[in-house]
Design a protein around this motif. Structure first.
Motif, short mmCIF file in Angstrom:
data_model
loop_
_atom_site.label_atom_id
_atom_site.label_comp_id
_atom_site.label_asym_id
_atom_site.label_seq_id
_atom_site.Cartn_x
_atom_site.Cartn_y
_atom_site.Cartn_z
N SER A 98 -5.18 8.40 -8.66
CA SER A 98 -5.36 9.10 -7.39
C SER A 98 -4.63 8.36 -6.27
CB SER A 98 -6.85 9.20 -7.05
OG SER A 98 -7.05 9.84 -5.82
N ARG A 99 -4.02 9.13 -5.32
CA ARG A 99 -3.25 8.53 -4.23
C ARG A 99 -4.08 8.34 -2.94
NH1 ARG A 99 0.84 11.56 -6.90
NH2 ARG A 99 2.80 10.38 -7.13
N TRP A 100 -5.15 9.12 -2.77
CA TRP A 100 -5.81 9.10 -1.45
C TRP A 100 -6.42 7.76 -1.07
CZ3 TRP A 100 -10.89 8.04 -0.62
CH2 TRP A 100 -11.77 8.12 -1.72
N PRO A 151 1.42 5.66 -7.59
CA PRO A 151 0.07 5.13 -7.89
C PRO A 151 -0.01 4.60 -9.31
CG PRO A 151 0.05 7.52 -7.92
CD PRO A 151 1.40 7.12 -7.41
N CYS A 203 1.07 4.24 -2.75
CA CYS A 203 0.92 5.65 -2.38
C CYS A 203 1.98 6.51 -3.05
CB CYS A 203 1.04 5.81 -0.85
SG CYS A 203 -0.35 5.12 0.07
N LEU A 204 3.22 6.00 -3.07
CA LEU A 204 4.31 6.75 -3.68
C LEU A 204 4.28 6.71 -5.20
CD1 LEU A 204 7.17 5.63 -1.26
CD2 LEU A 204 5.83 7.74 -1.18
N PHE A 240 -3.43 2.35 3.54
CA PHE A 240 -2.16 2.19 4.24
C PHE A 240 -2.28 2.62 5.70
CE2 PHE A 240 1.74 4.36 5.70
CZ PHE A 240 2.57 3.27 5.79
N LEU A 289 0.82 -1.21 0.00
CA LEU A 289 0.00 0.00 0.00
C LEU A 289 0.86 1.26 0.00
CD1 LEU A 289 -2.78 -1.08 2.52
CD2 LEU A 289 -2.97 -0.88 0.02
N LEU A 290 1.98 1.25 0.75
CA LEU A 290 2.87 2.41 0.76
C LEU A 290 3.50 2.62 -0.61
CD1 LEU A 290 4.28 4.68 2.25
CD2 LEU A 290 6.02 3.02 3.02
N TYR A 291 3.85 1.51 -1.28
CA TYR A 291 4.44 1.64 -2.63
C TYR A 291 3.45 2.30 -3.59
CZ TYR A 291 6.23 0.43 -7.22
OH TYR A 291 6.66 0.49 -8.52
N TRP A 305 -5.17 4.81 -1.63
CA TRP A 305 -4.04 4.00 -1.18
C TRP A 305 -3.52 4.52 0.18
CZ3 TRP A 305 -3.80 -0.23 -3.96
CH2 TRP A 305 -4.23 -0.18 -5.30
N TRP A 306 -3.50 5.83 0.34
CA TRP A 306 -3.08 6.38 1.63
C TRP A 306 -4.05 5.96 2.75
CZ3 TRP A 306 1.38 7.97 3.11
CH2 TRP A 306 2.26 8.60 2.22
#
Length: 602
Positions: A580-582, A56, A53-54, A588, A49-51, A584-585
């Protein structure tokens, strides 16, 4: 570092962290085995999930339009509206809110677009090879005012006339002037309705020089000036065989011209009773004709040839020999028949009439055209004193016969542009007919320079083709400083010399093996030296600052071709954009919170 490489390093770092944390969980011993594996699974999920986020995952969407500003974009009118970013090429002036890019290819790679709107005077040479979107538009600046096309003169031999063709735009009732390196006007002409003009000059000694072509408006003010490079090459000595039915002044002055021009000439003029004067008998057999470049006959000497001589001449003509039949009188029926057999039928009754050939324009330009000796008083070849500066630019009227070559090319043109004489290609050679009977009158009038120009043009048109010394050719006629020029026909090692005199090898492009082309980036303007095998080749490099209108027009033409060569519109172009990143953030944070809770509970 590219985005792909950066993402790879992030993935390796996260993997290393998960491996270390998992090893600590398994070696700790304070947690049951099943529960430990559950925590390890959560750690793996958190790392993934962090990957994301960084980095997407990307998604595809129709590409937006792109507006790119180039040279003089501020002169192209109101900027068009666009959903995409506004980009500036290095040559464009600064615009608030616009982003500067190093070149067009980088702009298209960073901002994929379905449509491209180019604003300005066109694309510089750096950007013409970029792959353009299928829908390309161009908001151009007004067309330049001045010279828009130039055809530099071809290489000529010393003493020959060279032609300069050009076209201008935006100047009403304009005139053109050709200036020699000493800034003396050698020719002047009024531009046609389409802006085209043709000027001429006379080549001097072998070497390289730069003339100038000047454009004047109706009031005589200089509007634009461009350099005109001219190269004079020492010609390979030609070999002429001349047979005449009688001696006369035409032969006399033709021999004098040939001697001055370095032409080897053998003359035989019959005087009757089996006698002849000149250089002895001119043999008309296969071996002698193969060593000759041009055979000159009059109508009676042509009719007097034996059957074997005529057959040998016809075979030599097909193998490359040039044949000129000059007029000394009206041709007989047998002469016309032989010309038809050679492939040169004649029309006309052969009656005599006067013709005026083009002169030199104004008398003030005569001295400049004739060279530095024009201002002095020199003896003529017949010993008479003639003040060359007193002669007018008009030429004496000559006598010509009413003879035409149907469907042939003209040897000369009179003052009104009508064809005088004609020629045709037969096999590898050429045969022509010149109906002028008294060109020697020009020599007696002090115009031996124009007499030489007349015969030089006729001989150069008909003589046996010589092996060209410069095999290099370029798709673009003009070479510009700092722009890539393609040199094709490279059959030997090719080198260019930089300003320090150091040789720089030019590599042949393997993708164009048939044409054998190499790229050349000249860094200096003026005459530049190339070495093609054992032969030295010279090329003139134009500076955009010396011919701004001409360079601007070349850029407009190249941009038009680049846009026309773009692929047609088939479907909307798609571009890849980061997702979009949110989400995944959020996932995470929830997973990391669960891991923290489990750790705190323990």
């Amino acid at each position: 570092m590219t985005a792909t490489a950066l993402n790879l390093w992030v993935a390796l770092a996260l993997t290393l962290v998960v491996v270390i944390a998992s090893a600590r969980q398994l070696r700790g011993g304070g947690m049951r085995r099943g529960r430990a594996w559950g925590v390890i699974a959560l750690q793996i999920i958190a790392a993934l999930l962090l990957y994301f986020c960084l980095a997407p995952p990307s998604r595809h969407q129709p590409a937006a339009g792109l507006v790119v500003l180039g040279i003089d974009a501020d002169k192209a009118g109101t900027l068009p509206a666009s959903e995409g970013p506004l980009l500036l090429l290095p040559e464009a002036a600064a615009v608030p809110g616009a982003q500067r890019v190093p070149d067009l290819a980088t702009a298209l790679r960073q901002h994929p677009a379905s449509t491209l709107t180019l604003v300005g005077a066109g694309l510089p040479a750096r950007d013409r090879d970029a792959v353009l979107p299928p829908d390309g538009r161009w908001q151009s600046t007004p067309a330049p005012r001045g010279w828009m096309a130039l055809q530099a003169p071809a290489d000529v031999a010393p003493g020959a006339r060279f032609e300069v063709l050009a076209q201008a735009r935006g100047v009403a009732k304009a005139k053109a002037e050709l200036l020699d390196p000493a800034d003396s006007v050698v020719d002047r002409a009024t531009l046609g309705d389409d802006g085209r003009v043709q000027l001429s000059g006379v080549a001097r000694a072998a070497g390289r020089s730069v003339f100038r072509l000047r454009l004047l408006d109706a009031e005589g003010h200089v509007v634009d000036t461009v350099p005109v490079p001219q190269q004079t090459l020492a010609a390979t000595p030609l070999r002429l065989q001349v047979r005449a039915s009688a001696p006369g002044p035409e032969l006399k002055y033709l021999r004098r011209w040939a001697t001055d021009a370095g032409i080897t000439m053998q003359v035989q003029a019959d005087t009757g009773a089996g006698l002849s004067v000149g250089d002895g008998a001119v043999p008309l057999e296969a071996t002698a004709l193969a060593r000759s470049d041009l055979l000159v006959l009059d109508e009676r000497s042509l009719a007097a040839l034996s059957g074997a001589q005529f057959a040998a001449m016809r075979q030599a003509l097909r193998e490359g020999l040039g044949v000129l039949v000059r007029s000394a009188g009206a041709p007989s029926a047998s002469t016309r028949q032989r010309l038809r057999e050679l492939g040169l039928p004649l029309q006309g009754d052969g009656s005599s009439h006067a013709i005026d050939l083009p002169g030199d324009g104004e008398s003030t330009m005569l001295a400049a055209r004739r060279g530095p000796l024009a201002s002095g008083t020199l003896p003529t070849r017949d010993g008479e004193d003639a003040d060359r500066s007193s002669h007018s630019a008009s030429l004496p009227t000559l006598e010509a016969l009413a003879l035409q070559v149907p469907a042939g090319s003209a040897l000369l043109h009179d003052r009104d542009g009508n064809a005088v004489g004609g020629w045709r290609g037969i096999g590898k050679g050429r045969i022509g007919q010149l109906p002028v009977t008294d060109s020697w009158r020009w020599v007696l009038a002090g115009r031996d320079d124009r007499h030489g120009e007349l015969w030089s043009g006729v001989v150069a048109t008909l003589a046996r083709a010589q092996v060209g010394g410069d095999a290099l050719w370029s798709p673009r006629a003009i070479t510009w400083k700092g722009e890539r020029q393609t040199l094709c026909g490279v059959q030997a090692p090719l080198q260019a010399f930089n300003p320090n005199g150091e040789a720089v090898p030019l590599i042949v492009d393997g993708g164009a093996a048939g044409a054998r082309c190499a790229g050349w980036w000249p860094r200096e303007a003026g005459w530049q030296r190339l070495q093609h095998g054992e032969r030295t080749v010279w090329r003139y490099v134009f500076d955009a600052g010396d011919a701004p209108s001409l360079h601007r027009q070349a850029m407009l033409d190249a941009t038009t071709q680049a846009l026309a060569a773009a692929a047609p519109v088939t479907r909307p172009a798609m571009q890849s954009v980061p997702g979009s990143r949110w989400p995944w953030w959020l996932a995470f944070v929830l997973c990391a919170s669960l891991l923290w809770w489990l750790e705190r509970r323990r």
